[in-house]
Structure formats: structure tokens, C-alpha cells
Design an enzyme around this catalytic site. Structure first.
Site, PDB file in Angstrom:
ATOM      1  CE1 TYR A 164      -4.385  -0.755  -0.348  1.00  0.00           C
ATOM      2  CE2 TYR A 164      -3.608  -2.556   0.683  1.00  0.00           C
ATOM      3  CZ  TYR A 164      -4.499  -2.032  -0.230  1.00  0.00           C
ATOM      4  OH  TYR A 164      -5.628  -2.707  -0.374  1.00  0.00           O
ATOM      5  CG  HIS A 216      -5.607  -3.107   3.446  1.00  0.00           C
ATOM      6  ND1 HIS A 216      -6.565  -3.903   2.737  1.00  0.00           N
ATOM      7  CD2 HIS A 216      -5.922  -1.711   3.057  1.00  0.00           C
ATOM      8  CE1 HIS A 216      -7.501  -2.948   2.101  1.00  0.00           C
ATOM      9  NE2 HIS A 216      -6.967  -1.676   2.352  1.00  0.00           N
ATOM     10  CG  ASP A 258       3.448 -12.580   4.454  1.00  0.00           C
ATOM     11  OD1 ASP A 258       2.260 -12.844   4.146  1.00  0.00           O
ATOM     12  OD2 ASP A 258       3.522 -12.119   5.580  1.00  0.00           O
ATOM     13  CD  GLU A 310      19.684 -36.653 -15.481  1.00  0.00           C
ATOM     14  OE1 GLU A 310      20.571 -37.724 -15.589  1.00  0.00           O
ATOM     15  OE2 GLU A 310      18.320 -36.580 -15.826  1.00  0.00           O
TER      16      GLU A 310
END
Lengths: 753, 753
Positions: A277, A434, A454, A684
Site C-alpha cells: 500500500y 489491511h 508470507d 543431473e
């Protein structure tokens, strides 16, 4: 006359023509008013600026966009639609194209661009007097062109810039007309006529302040500028009034831009809702500040509150991983980064007005575009002149709250031989609507990859199939809940029982932060409010050591309480599980782990119990190996689980987690996460597929101290002790481990034996 | 003498020294034997080669590796360990470092490298006479240095190259000693003493043939070369003998390298086990062939069987996605690509000896390394001289089987405005022990991303935690089963009831393939053996059209049978489900979809039923949108599912699938997959999030024809018809659709109306 001479003279003629056209295009005049975007020195450099690739390219992109828009003709429809609808999108494109056209006019001198802006403004001026508020009444403050004043304020911020660009070019009569019929009325509409929108301490009002203020600066109207800076003196707002998201309108006595600068950021530039934000909110801050600095340099806005604007930009950039993607704390969609439009403005303006830190130039280079104004020219010039330096993400603690006293967030960065780690410990305040219930939650990154994630927001912004792109109900039922985080859950309930109003009253507390050492970066924080009667104390350290190719992460979480509780500690990893040191039973039918607080969204895939000692799990992601080794008690339950239960619309990802569970009163959880080795799908070959961390143990655990020890497989011993009751830097401590005295000064001690 | 003159003359001296050192280092002599790696022309170019960046870098890398190995000293331990153990890894590093040291010697003339190879070989020669077969008896053909002859043959292939490099430098006496005590005995050991290893038609034997033949070429021993090319005349092998994987030893009358060239590849260069194994198998083919071409050019080995070796290399490269990763059909670990070591050899050798196709150079550039021999020098030189062109993956049909008559694989490539698609339809033979039960299975790629995946192998190669890196039991129970593929499952049983021996008896059949048109690339194949009494006919088309940003994939699968069956058709997608056009019930507790044939490994997450018409599902992956629109009958069951059930060791990925199920006899499944739009996580704007494909319908379905129609949202109509009973290019067909005649020639017709 032979043929080659003809061609030659034709070429000469063509080149002369081209040169004269470009010379006409480049006739610039000195500014006749205090511009919010340019100064005379910048204008004088415009011809030279065409040699700076980033500026030239940005100008070409803008011109292409504006040419496309101009080709469509001018359309100023009567406002009708909501976001996504025609009139909404058209008015948005109108202000964007006016702003860009204005700048292209200043930079090229081509009058057609000024004419386009003037024609558009005149059309708006004709329509404006007839407009009431937008017919939709979904907003607590409906706009004129849009359903909410927020968008109208956007319009004014952009349109003020366009007006600034053609101000000198307009006749006085034209200016008078536009200001009387359109611009002043819109500024008054957004302020005196809508105080509930203008006079808040909120990012919505920042847009309003900026729009009104920027227009005032262009017109030289000190009253408007004063209103923008200080708010409305009388707003008559009811103390209980709420916006349509349920947010309080009137939370502070003060209003206006300066109050926003004082109250929306912490002293370190942290924004309460988090970087996602903050990225959105930063634009009106920096663009109004740049306007003030250009037009009213004597205000020295960039020095306000010890340079809070610069701090906000640096805080934001440092709240990102190695790829510039913001840490997705609180409601945040992953992938948002410093490549966003808003950050282009923030970086250019912070560079130009904030001390020309060459590290910002490397971000501007990655952004690959600059603002078409004095700040963007400065950035492009200095990049062209080779001044750029790589941006180095720093370890830092950012305090939360206007006074810096409501917790914070600790960011640790550690380079190893083979890769770098970043850890984030969150001990902020709730972060309002929020905010997530994620006290002392942890996330971990290796370079730009999430190792312990998160979850972020449960929302697909602007993806219409997902509930119109809005917040999904799983955001509330899962993503916000404590169990969706790498955080401790007590008795299967979220922090504050999942109540935001309760959460808003409290915050966690920083305990200590030290990023000054080479071998260890460490942050420690406490919380005593998320669960009444339960004190949590979590310490995260990143440790670099010659015996390990990559840094280690140490996680010590002490819980102090008088009551017996059930604890769950999830670690959300990514990738393919390779092995566990404990036995488990696989579930042949999957059932959700619970019926509330987010547990209902998690499938238990396998359950096992540990013996006393260590419980280790190794997994693989992006061809890297990871092992988490935890100190286990006999009977700790280890659940291998996955998100996605009770998800009727497939709104959640199917991500794996390990949950460590214990029934206890006061207890300590200790884990060491080691990233190690690598795998090649082409050769590999796997290298370092096994952890080199051995014998993690708690060597001391008392009310006053917690001390742990671990070994490298060579036998090298490492120890870390935390003083739990004093974070004073000068206090001396001593404990006995294996009958040997261990003494140190300050809140922690890290030693190798 | 003043200071600056002193420094100046010091510099001159230093430079002179450097130049003379490098001159010493660069004294090369003409070859005195027929080298398998170099020719005189190449040797003469060595100085110049240091100016070709790729060659210089490759030489520096080799020198660095060899210097490290030389610093460790020579160790030739008595063989004892299995793969991964010390003696195994040491012998492997020994042959790798000898080979590289030999080449560095030839290229730099620095004798210490020749000395290292000689000392190492002498140490081997001393040990060799005392060695019996390796103590482990896990293999059907135990080696001397390693637990299996396969590794011993590797040793000989690499060591022959090392020996070649120092052959001229050794004294005749030294050569005699090494050949008598070590090299000839090892060649005899791998051939006459182990016929079950040498005389098979199998990639193991290719290594043996190559090692024996390459040594023969270096020594000028025509008998050994003959043995390598034609095999042992008398091998006394039992017809029923099997290797330790259960593979038959004696399947053909012929043996030796030429027989391998005839029998292991199809006429198009396809290798029965698929590209993952072809990548492994290609090395001894190309390196022996290059040796033959260098030392015995009169054999013209690269022209053998109409240039089969070049075809094999092109087949392999074309069996990869836009990033060069091989399509993971059969047992194949994802991520293996043309960046592998074996492909470096294959590309360089195919370029040098196979007509210098400049597109191969762009692959060599991506590989960023070249062979240190004549072929690598040629590649590096031509890259340095700017001859490289981008490699373009081609649409192609590759026939399977030595005679090209046992099915095949169709690869379609289509460029669109916004991206390119590749589709693979597999209608090969079983592919022996590593084959999957995947007749007519489909996979789809957008650029280098999997859109409809082939699951690949359930194995983590060389990751010890996963059962030592070997095949996992879930490979048999899930990955090989039909339900793990985008293929039709009849009555919940895998093809051939999951029996490989049965599968080996049959193959699917190509029906038609046409990549000659601009707007449509199409492949069609049939199978009548996977399920006795059931004929499947699947047609896949990629269609490019101006109205769509990206190509469409059309999938028409007709089933003809006299009996009522249950059909399941899975589509394995990736990413986040956004919407379905049908209603479904979410499962609150997850149970596996069945109890055998792989169904036991799939969780059903949600079930719904369709109405007659269209069933559409949209998802999102890597910020791109995808919609599959299927023609639905009333009551088709749509299951949203995910892999990972009954997976006690977490060996499976958790990948989503849509399964379309129907109870019917003869029926047709029609789906159109549209990739569309894109999303930006930075601007948070989604573009083209909705499919533009509308009203997909079957407009004709009879024994002889299937015809479908779909619309673009603008109303544009598209039609595609397939003649089911004649794939003749010249036959005329006609059907009536909406009472209008539709006539065409050949097996299909694509029209826009």
C-alpha cells in the site's frame, strides 16, 4: 547534371529540411510562471537531453501514447460508469493523455500537443458547470467525473501538470476561463465541498491535498496551497463518521499535506499498511513535494520532518527482495515491485531532490523509463554520464507508528559464498483494515526467491473472474489469519481472536536489532498482547560462516505463560519434500485441520511425532536444497500440510507447510534453516544435498536467558545466547554451559568454540 | 638510467619473456598417426584458435579442471565401491581428466599434461593384470574398474581419446607396454570376454563398440575396428538371457556399431525410448563416428544409412521446446536439454561433419562451450566469424521403429502474433522398459512453458534422499500409467492393462501429418491395440488466425467401439483455476479417485456435471490466461483433481488436472484450447482475460467423417473436417453442413466462413 549529383543534392536538401524541422521543434522559451515540473535550467538542457538514451526513449514512448490518443479525437463523456466501464476508463485516459501531451509540448515545442490539452480542457470546462456528483452512490464521497472523489483527485493531480505545461502558452483570457469554469470549482469540490474526503489522515486525502495544492502552485494561488498544506480549518465532520470500507473519517485533529507527512509515516518512513500500500500511496506524496520544491523552493519540503519523504522512498525500496519485489506483508499481491509506475516517480524525485544517491540510478536503469520533467532529466543525464552504482539492499529496522513507538519490522540481509539471504521479522502495529494477524511472523528469501513465504493477500487484483478483482472471502477466512503465517498460534485461535479493532489497540515491541557485525545479523522482538497472558519472544539471526556455503537462519521463539496451551508453529516452504527425520503416517483421505481461524483451509497430509532431540526436514525448490532442523521434545506433533481446503472457488494456492505442534506452558521453539547445495537438471548432479547442521540443542533456558548450540558436521560448535530480560547494550551477563562460564555484554552473544 | 627507463625496459623484458613462453607453448607438430580427434589442418590452426572466444574459454575451463585434478596427484584405487562411492567416482574423474589433459597437451604443447596422462596410464597398466571383475555382482556384466561394464566402456571411450592425444609423444616402447598390459586387454575384456555386453542392440553396447573401435583406430588395429563395427561373429549367447533390468540380451541376429545404427534409430533418427534416453545414448554414436571420420574418412560414416547420425541429432534437437528442454515423453526427468554435455558433442560433430548448418551454431553459442578438437574448433571459428543463425524448431513427424513402421510422433509448431505454441502427439511403439502407457497422448507448450504437461518420470536422478536417485515405485504405479497422461482411459484401466510385454507387441499408427500450411499445422493418428475392440482416432491442430493473438489448439478424439464404456480424458494444466462454466460440488474431504492404474494417486477436489453444449474452464499460469472449451453432452462428468494421493514418501508433485468423463460406446471428444491475454503484477492490469472462442460444436459425426465448427466472438466461423476412413491425399470428400455442401480433397479440410 549527372545522376549521382542529382541524388547527392536531393540528399542535401532532405537533410537540410530535416534539420530545420527539428530546429523548429526544439525552440524553447524560458518559463514565465513558477512551474511545478520544470525550471529554467532544465528547459535550457532539453536539446542535450535527446542524447540521453533513457530520456529520449521515455519521450518517444510518451509521444507514441499521446499520438494514439489524439488520433482518437477528444471525448469527454457524461460520467455514468463504475470502474472498468467506458466513461470511467475514458476520463482516466483523458487525464493521462493531457499530462503526457503537456510534457511532450514543453520538451518538443510542438504546438499540436498544447492545442490538444487546451481543447480537452475547454471541453471539460463546457461540461463541468452542468455536472452534479456521479450518479453512483457507492462511495462515502462520490466524485464528479468518477464514482469516487479519489479518482477525481487523481484527475486533478494529472491535469494540474498538463495545465502547468501549457500555462505560458495560453492567453490570459483562456486561463481565466478555464480556471473559473473548471479548475477552481474542481479544487473547491474536492476540498470545501467534500471535507470528509479532504480532511482525513489517509492516502485518499493525500491525493486531494496534492491535487488542490498543485493547482494552487500553477495558478500562484497561495490560499489553495495553504489549504492543501494545512487542510480545512472548519470541516464540521462528525467524530463517528466512517467511510464505505468502515474506516474512521476523523481520527486526528490535524489535516492537510503536512499532517499526512507527520502522521502517515513512522520516523523511519514506514507506512502502517506495509510496502504494497505504501507503493500506491507514495505517488501523490512525491509528486506534490516535487511540485512544491520546483515552485516554492523556499519551503524546503524535502527537509520536512528530517527528510521524511526520502526516508519513505528508501524504506519502500528496502522492503523488497533482491529482485525489487515488495515483501508481501499484510494485504499484498505478490509480484508488485519497484518496477511500478509510482516507484518511477519516487526514485526520480528522490534522486533529483534528495541528494543524488547513485544507487538509485541503478534502479532507474532497471525501470527503463524516467519522468518527463526536471527530475527525470537529471536521472537520465547522470545515467548517461556513467554515475550509476548498484543498489545494495540494507539490513535495517523500521519503526512503526507516527511517533515510532508502535513496534516495527526488522530486515536482515546476509551474503554468503554461494548466495544471499534476507529475513523479515514483523512486529508492527496491526496496520488497520489491511493488516494481518501476524505478530512476530517471519519470512525468508534467498536472493529473489521465497524460502519461507508470507502467503500475501487472497485476491487477484483486477482479474474479473475472481470476484471482480476485489478482496476474496478467503482473504478474511485464511490469508489474514495467524495460521496463514510463519507465526505462533496459541490454542488454534488467531491473534486478538481475529478482531481487527482489538488488534488496532496493540502492537508488538522491538527488543534489539544489530546488523553491525560481519558474521551475524540479528533481530529480536516481543509480543504480549496477541494472546492475553502469553508473552512471545522471537529472535531471528542470519549467520555467515566459512564452513557453510550459504548463510544459516536461526529462529528462537520463547513463550512465557502460566497456563497450559496448545501451540502450532507453521513453516510455509515451497517445493518438493525430500526427507524427514521423523516417521509419519500418511493420510489416505484428507480432512481439514480445523474449523475456524484459517485451519479449515489447510489439509493435513501426514502426521508424525518426534522423539527428544532433533527433527529435520529437507526439501528442494528451484534446484536448491533446504533443511530445517528443530529442537524437538518427545511427542511434538509434526504435520505435513497443504493449503486449499474449503475453497469452493479455487481461490487459494495449494502450498505446502510443516506445522510443529506442542502442548506446554512456558516453552521454547528453536529451529535452524540451512539452504545448501544445488542440483543441475542438465548434468543431473547434486552437490551438497545434505544438511551440514548437526545436534541443535538448547544449552540453557531460564527466565533470564535462552542459549542454544549447534554443530557443523566437522564438529565446529556455534553458540548463541539471548538475554531475555534486558536489552541494554552495556549490561553484563553470564551463564554456565557445560560447567564453563559464558559471559558477555549486551542483549546477545554469538560465539564459535 | 632514470626510473622510467628502468620500468620501460623491465616491461619489454617481461613481454619478451611472455611471448617466448607462449611461443614455446604453441610449438605444434604434424600428426604422425591417424588421430581420432584432430587432423593436420586443425593442428595448423591452433594459434589462430586462441582468437575465437568460445574455443579459448573452453580450453581455459579444461585447463583449470585438469590443473585441479593434477594437483591432487594420481590415484588409481582398487575398485570396490558402487556408483557414488569413492573408487567409482575416482575412476570416473581419472578418465575425464586424462581425456581433457590429452587435449590440452595437443592444443598447448605443454608436456606436463602429456606426462600426467602417461603417468596415469602407467599406473593403470601396473594395476590391471591383477584385477578380476568388480566385487559387486549387481550387474549382468560386471566391469573391472566399475560395478558394470557400461562404466568400463565409458572409461575406454574417454581413455582412447587421451591415448590418441599423447600417442605420437610416447616412445614405441611405452606404447607397446600400455597396449599389452592395459588397453588391448580392456578392449578384449569388454568384447570377447563379455559378449552379453558387447553384442547387444542396446545403448550399453554402443559404448562398448565405440570404446573398442576408438582404441583400434588410435592403434591402427583393423581387427579391433572390424569387431567394433560388426560385433563378435560368435557370441554363444542364450536367446533367453536377460539383463538385470529384465531386458532381453539377444534380440537381433546382428551386432556391432553399424547394426546399432541400423536398428536403434528409425529412418527419421527417432530413438525408441524417447529424447531423454536418446540424449544419453547419442554420445558414443557421435564420438565414435567422428573418430571414424577423422581416422578412416574413406568409410564415410556420416553418409551411412542416408546420414542417419545427422538425422538423429536433428530429431533430438527438434524434440525440445523453445528453451531446448526435451519433451519428457516416457521415463524422462524434466529440465534435461540441449545444454547437456552429450549435446555439446552432438552439435559440434554434426556441424563439422554434417554440412555446417549455421543454425547449429546458435545452439553451440547457448551451450557456451565447444569440444577441444577439430569439430569444436570449426564451430568456434565459424561463430567468431559471424556465421551463426538462430535455430528454428520445425514442425515434423518422426517415424518410430528401425523400419519406420511402428508409429511415430508428431510435433507441431505455430507462431502467433503474441506467442508460439508447440504440440506433441505421441503414437509411437511402447519404447521398451522405459515406455509409458500413453498412446495418442498430447502435450502442449507455449514458448518454453508447459501448458498441458506430460508428467515425466517419478524419479529424482542422483538425489540420494529419493531412493538413492533411482526409479521410484510411483513411477510404475503412477507416472507410467495412462491416467498420468493427456490420453484417453477406457474403463479406468491403463493401455494394455499396464503390461509392458503386451505393449511392446503393438504400436499406434500415423494417419496424416501436414505442416505445409500457414494457418494450420495438423497431425492425426489412430490406435486400435491399447484397448482391444476400441479404435481411438486423435487429431491435433494448431491454428493461427488474425482474430486471435495466439494460436489455438484443436483436439478431436473419436472413439469407435461396439461396447458401452466409461471414458476419462484428463488435461494436466498448471496454475490457478479462474472459472468454470459448469457448476460443481467441492469435496470437503478428499479421497483418491480409484484404487489402481494410477487413479489411486489422484485426489478428486470437485465434481460437476455438464449440460449439452460447451463446457469451458479458464486458468492462469505465469501471468498468462488459458481457456479450454469442450463440446459437452448432458451428464459428462467434470472432475477437478490433483495428483499426490497415496504418496507416503511425497514422491509425486501436486499438480492439477481437469478430467472429462463420459459413459458411452462410440463417441467423440472435442476441445479447443486458447491461450489468451496477459496480466502484469506491476501495473495490475489484465488484458484479454476472457476467451474469444465461442460455440464449439460438432456439425457432422459419422463413420466416415467428423466435422467441427467454432466461432470467434466477432461471429467469424471456422470449420475443420476430418475424413476418418481415408488418409489418401487425392481422394475427394463431401458432407453437408446446414444443408450446404462442403467438399474437399485429402484427409482434412479447414475453412473460414
Amino acid at each position: 547534371m549527372n545522376k549521382s549529383i542529382t541524388i547527392y543534392s536531393l540528399l542535401i536538401t532532405a537533410m537540410t529540411l530535416l534539420l530545420s524541422i527539428s530546429a523548429i521543434g526544439q525552440e524553447k522559451e524560458a518559463l514565465e510562471h513558477n512551474s511545478i515540473l520544470f525550471d529554467d535550467a532544465t528547459i535550457a538542457q532539453v536539446d542535450e537531453a535527446m542524447d540521453w538514451p533513457l530520456f529520449r526513449q521515455s519521450l518517444e514512448d510518451a509521444r507514441e501514447f499521446v499520438d494514439e490518443q489524439m488520433a482518437l479525437g477528444i471525448d469527454v463523456p457524461i460520467p455514468k460508469d463504475l470502474a472498468g466501464g467506458y466513461t470511467h476508463e475514458r476520463h482516466k485516459l483523458n487525464y493521462l493523455s493531457m499530462q503526457q501531451a503537456g510534457k511532450v509540448f514543453v520538451l518538443t515545442g510542438e504546438e499540436k500537443y498544447a492545442q490538444f490539452v487546451k481543447d480537452m480542457l475547454m471541453t471539460y470546462a463546457e461540461l463541468y458547470p452542468s455536472l452534479d456528483r456521479h450518479p453512483s452512490r457507492k462511495s462515502y464521497s462520490p466524485g464528479k467525473f468518477f464514482w469516487q472523489c479519489l479518482n477525481d483527485a487523481n484527475w486533478l493531480v494529472y491535469t494540474s501538470q498538463a495545465y502547468d505545461c501549457i500555462y505560458d502558452w495560453l492567453s490570459e483570457g483562456e486561463r481565466t476561463l478555464l480556471e473559473r469554469e473548471l479548475l477552481r470549482p474542481q479544487a473547491d469540490f474536492l476540498s470545501v465541498e467534500t471535507p470528509q474526503f479532504f480532511n482525513r489522515i489517509h492516502n485518499h486525502s493525500t491525493w486531494a491535498n496534492a491535487g488542490v495544492g498543485m493547482l494552487g502552485l500553477v495558478m500562484g494561488d497561495t490560499l489553495l496551497v495553504h489549504r492543501a498544506l494545512y487542510g480545512l480549518e472548519e470541516d464540521g465532520l462528525d467524530a463517528d463518521m466512517k467511510d464505505n470500507d468502515g474506516g474512521k473519517i476523523k481520527s486526528e485533529e490535524r489535516a492537510g499535506f503536512l499532517a499526512q507527512l507527520d502522521l502517515l509515516f513512522s520516523p523511519d518512513g514506514f507506512y502502517a499498511e506495509g510496502p504494497y500500500y505504501q507503493r500506491y500511496a507514495i505517488y501523490p506524496f512525491v509528486v506534490f513535494a516535487a511540485s512544491l520544491q520546483n515552485a516554492r523552493p523556499e519551503l524546503e519540503i524535502f527537509k520536512y520532518r528530517e527528510g521524511i519523504l526520502g526516508k519513505a522512498v528508501y524504506a519502500l525500496v528496502n522492503l523488497s527482495d533482491a529482485d525489487g519485489e515488495f515483501f508481501p506483508i499484510n494485504d499484498a499481491q505478490k509480484g508488485m515491485s519497484y518496477y511500478s509506475r509510482e516507484l518511477v516517480s519516487a526514485i526520480d524525485i528522490a534522486y533529483h531532490f534528495g541528494g543524488q544517491n547513485p544507487e538509485l540510478l541503478s534502479i532507474a536503469q532497471k525501470q527503463n523509463t524516467v519522468l518527463l520533467d526536471a527530475s527525470g532529466m537529471h536521472v537520465a543525464a547522470d545515467i548517461a554520464n556513467g554515475k550509476s552504482k548498484p543498489f545494495v539492499h540494507k539490513s535495517m529496522e523500521l519503526r512503526d507508528g507516527a511517533d515510532g513507538k508502535t513496534g516495527g519490522v526488522g530486515i536482515l540481509r546476509m551474503d554468503g559464498k554461494a548466495s544471499s539471504l534476507s529475513a523479515v521479522l514483523k512486529y508492527t502495529a496491526q496496520g488497520m483494515g489491511h493488516g494481518h494477524f501476524d505478530k512476530l511472523s517471519l519470512s525468508l528469501y534467498e536472493e529473489g526467491r521465497e524460502i519461507l513465504q508470507d502467503y500475501g493477500v487472497a485476491r487477484f487484483v483486477n482479474i474479473e473472474q475472481k470476484d471482480g478483482g476485489g478482496y476474496l472471502k478467503e482473504n478474511q477466512t485464511f490469508a489474514k489469519q495467524t495460521v496463514a503465517h510463519n507465526a505462533l498460534i496459541v490454542n488454534k485461535e488467531s491473534h486478538f481472536k481475529g478482531n481487527t479493532d482489538t488488534g488496532n489497540k496493540y502492537h508488538s515491541d522491538p527488543y534489539f536489532f544489530d546488523a553491525s557485525q560481519e558474521e551475524i545479523k540479528i533481530v529480536s522482538a516481543k509480543d504480549q498482547h496477541a494472546y492475553p497472558g502469553v508473552e512471545q519472544h522471537r529472535t531471528i539471526a542470519l549467520i555467515s560462516d566459512g564452513l557453510f556455503e550459504k548463510p544459516l537462519m536461526v529462529d528462537i521463539l520463547s513463550v512465557s505463560t502460566a497456563t497450559q496451551n496448545h501451540y502450532d508453529l507453521p513453516y510455509y516452504y515451497f517445493g518438493q519434500l525430500l526427507s524427514t527425520s521423523w516417521d509419519y503416517d500418511i493420510e489416505n483421505n484428507l480432512t481439514p485441520m480445523g474449523d475456524g481461524h484459517g485451519y479449515e483451509h489447510i489439509w493435513a497430509e501426514a502426521k508424525g511425532k518426534t522423539e527428544e532431540g532433533n527433527a529435520a526436514m529437507t526439501w528442494m525448490d528451484h534446484d536448491q536444497f533446504y533443511t530445517i532442523t528443530s529442537v524437538s521434545q518427545k511427542g511434538d506433533q509434526m504435520t505435513l500440510a497443504r493449503t486449499g481446503a474449503n475453497d469452493p472457488d479455487f481461490n487459494l494456492r495449494r502450498d505446502p507447510l510443516l506445522m510443529i505442534s506442542r502442548d506446554a506452558a512456558t516453552t521454547t521453539f528453536v529451529s535452524i534453516l540451512e539452504p545448501h547445495g544445488e542440483y543441475s537438471r542438465v548434468s543431473e548432479l547434486s552437490k551438497g544435498a545434505f544438511s551440514e547442521v548437526k545436534e541443535v540443542q538448547i544449552v540453557h533456558d531460564s527466565e533470564a536467558y535462552i542459549a542454544i548450540e549447534w554443530k557443523h558436521e566437522t564438529g565446529q560448535v556455534y553458540r548463541l545466547a539471548i538475554a531475555k530480560q534486558s536489552n541494554d547494550q552495556t549490561t553484563s551477563h553470564e551463564i554456565k554451559v557445560e560447567n564453563q562460564l559464558w559471559d558477555w555484554k549486551g542483549p546477545y552473544s554469538y560465539i564459535k568454540k
